[in-house]
Design a protein around this motif. Structure first.
Motif, PDB file in Angstrom:
ATOM      1  N   LEU A  21      38.366  48.047  43.818  1.00 30.81           N
ATOM      2  CA  LEU A  21      39.276  47.312  42.944  1.00 30.81           C
ATOM      3  C   LEU A  21      38.536  46.159  42.282  1.00 30.81           C
ATOM      4  CD1 LEU A  21      42.367  47.317  45.306  1.00 30.81           C
ATOM      5  CD2 LEU A  21      41.964  48.763  43.318  1.00 30.81           C
ATOM      6  N   ARG A  22      38.999  45.765  41.105  1.00 32.47           N
ATOM      7  CA  ARG A  22      38.326  44.728  40.317  1.00 32.47           C
ATOM      8  C   ARG A  22      39.266  43.555  40.014  1.00 32.47           C
ATOM      9  NH1 ARG A  22      33.756  46.050  37.302  1.00 32.47           N
ATOM     10  NH2 ARG A  22      33.741  43.787  37.045  1.00 32.47           N
ATOM     11  N   PRO A  23      39.597  42.745  41.035  1.00 35.89           N
ATOM     12  CA  PRO A  23      40.453  41.584  40.775  1.00 35.89           C
ATOM     13  C   PRO A  23      39.794  40.580  39.823  1.00 35.89           C
ATOM     14  CG  PRO A  23      39.588  41.511  43.018  1.00 35.89           C
ATOM     15  CD  PRO A  23      39.232  42.856  42.445  1.00 35.89           C
ATOM     16  N   ASP A  24      38.472  40.649  39.688  1.00 34.36           N
ATOM     17  CA  ASP A  24      37.775  39.769  38.734  1.00 34.36           C
ATOM     18  C   ASP A  24      38.147  40.111  37.291  1.00 34.36           C
ATOM     19  OD1 ASP A  24      36.312  42.226  39.334  1.00 34.36           O
ATOM     20  OD2 ASP A  24      34.703  41.455  38.068  1.00 34.36           O
ATOM     21  N   LEU A  25      38.523  41.374  37.040  1.00 31.65           N
ATOM     22  CA  LEU A  25      38.898  41.812  35.689  1.00 31.65           C
ATOM     23  C   LEU A  25      40.407  41.761  35.472  1.00 31.65           C
ATOM     24  CD1 LEU A  25      36.739  45.047  35.262  1.00 31.65           C
ATOM     25  CD2 LEU A  25      36.264  42.767  34.325  1.00 31.65           C
ATOM     26  N   ALA A  26      41.163  42.142  36.484  1.00 28.73           N
ATOM     27  CA  ALA A  26      42.611  42.336  36.320  1.00 28.73           C
ATOM     28  C   ALA A  26      43.352  41.960  37.603  1.00 28.73           C
ATOM     29  CB  ALA A  26      42.886  43.785  35.938  1.00 28.73           C
ATOM     30  N   PRO A  27      43.402  40.669  37.933  1.00 30.82           N
ATOM     31  CA  PRO A  27      44.025  40.274  39.203  1.00 30.82           C
ATOM     32  C   PRO A  27      45.489  40.684  39.341  1.00 30.82           C
ATOM     33  CG  PRO A  27      43.574  38.341  37.818  1.00 30.82           C
ATOM     34  CD  PRO A  27      42.897  39.522  37.173  1.00 30.82           C
TER      35      PRO A  27
END
Length: 154
Positions: A21-27
């Motif tokens: 998962l990419r919370p840095d891009l799309a929290p």
């Protein structure tokens, strides 16, 4: 897997797909998808649109491409992250802020989608199971998500 709280285990009939998962891009999207996974929302849901060389789309409980969860739609979190093989991104209507539960996984480069759809993750392993999904719009016998869990809970 580096961070179990930001890793999904999507079990398909043919095996496990591990998604970072990419919370840095799309929290907001990552929180939403983890909440749905933790509720068991995706368990048993099919991939209703699988286009060779493009992407596999799922996450609609009705299997039609018209459904979603009972949670509110998400505000777009577009980024410059490229839509390439293994990228997980949210499906939506023509309204940029209409993503809800449907997502797609790219089979190949789909850079024309960049900055228009919210990238929320990427496949770390198991892409061969996505490649093996039955093709069609919809497939005659669609592949389904047996279960989707946050690795920290598995």
């Amino acid at each position: 897997m580096s961070d179990p709280e930001n890793t999904l285990i999507m079990t398909l009939e043919s095996g496990d797909v591990i998604i970072n998962l990419r919370p840095d891009l799309a929290p907001g999207h990552v929180d939403h998808i983890k909440a749905l996974a933790r509720e068991g929302f995706y368990d048993g849901v099919v991939f209703h649109r699988v286009i060779p060389g493009f992407m596999a789309q799922g996450g609609d409980p009705t299997g039609t491409g018209m459904g979603g969860s009972d949670k509110p739609n998400l505000k777009a979190e577009f980024s410059k992250e490229p839509h390439v093989r293994g990228v997980c991104s949210m499906a939506r209507s023509s309204n940029p802020n209409s993503a809800n539960s449907q997502f797609f996984i790219c089979f190949d480069d789909a850079r024309f989608l960049d900055s228009q759809y919210t990238v929320w993750g990427s496949v770390e392993s198991g892409m061969e199971h996505i490649d093996a999904l039955p093709k069609g719009e919809p497939p005659r016998a669609p592949g389904k998500i047996v279960s989707m869990k946050v690795a920290a809970d598995a």
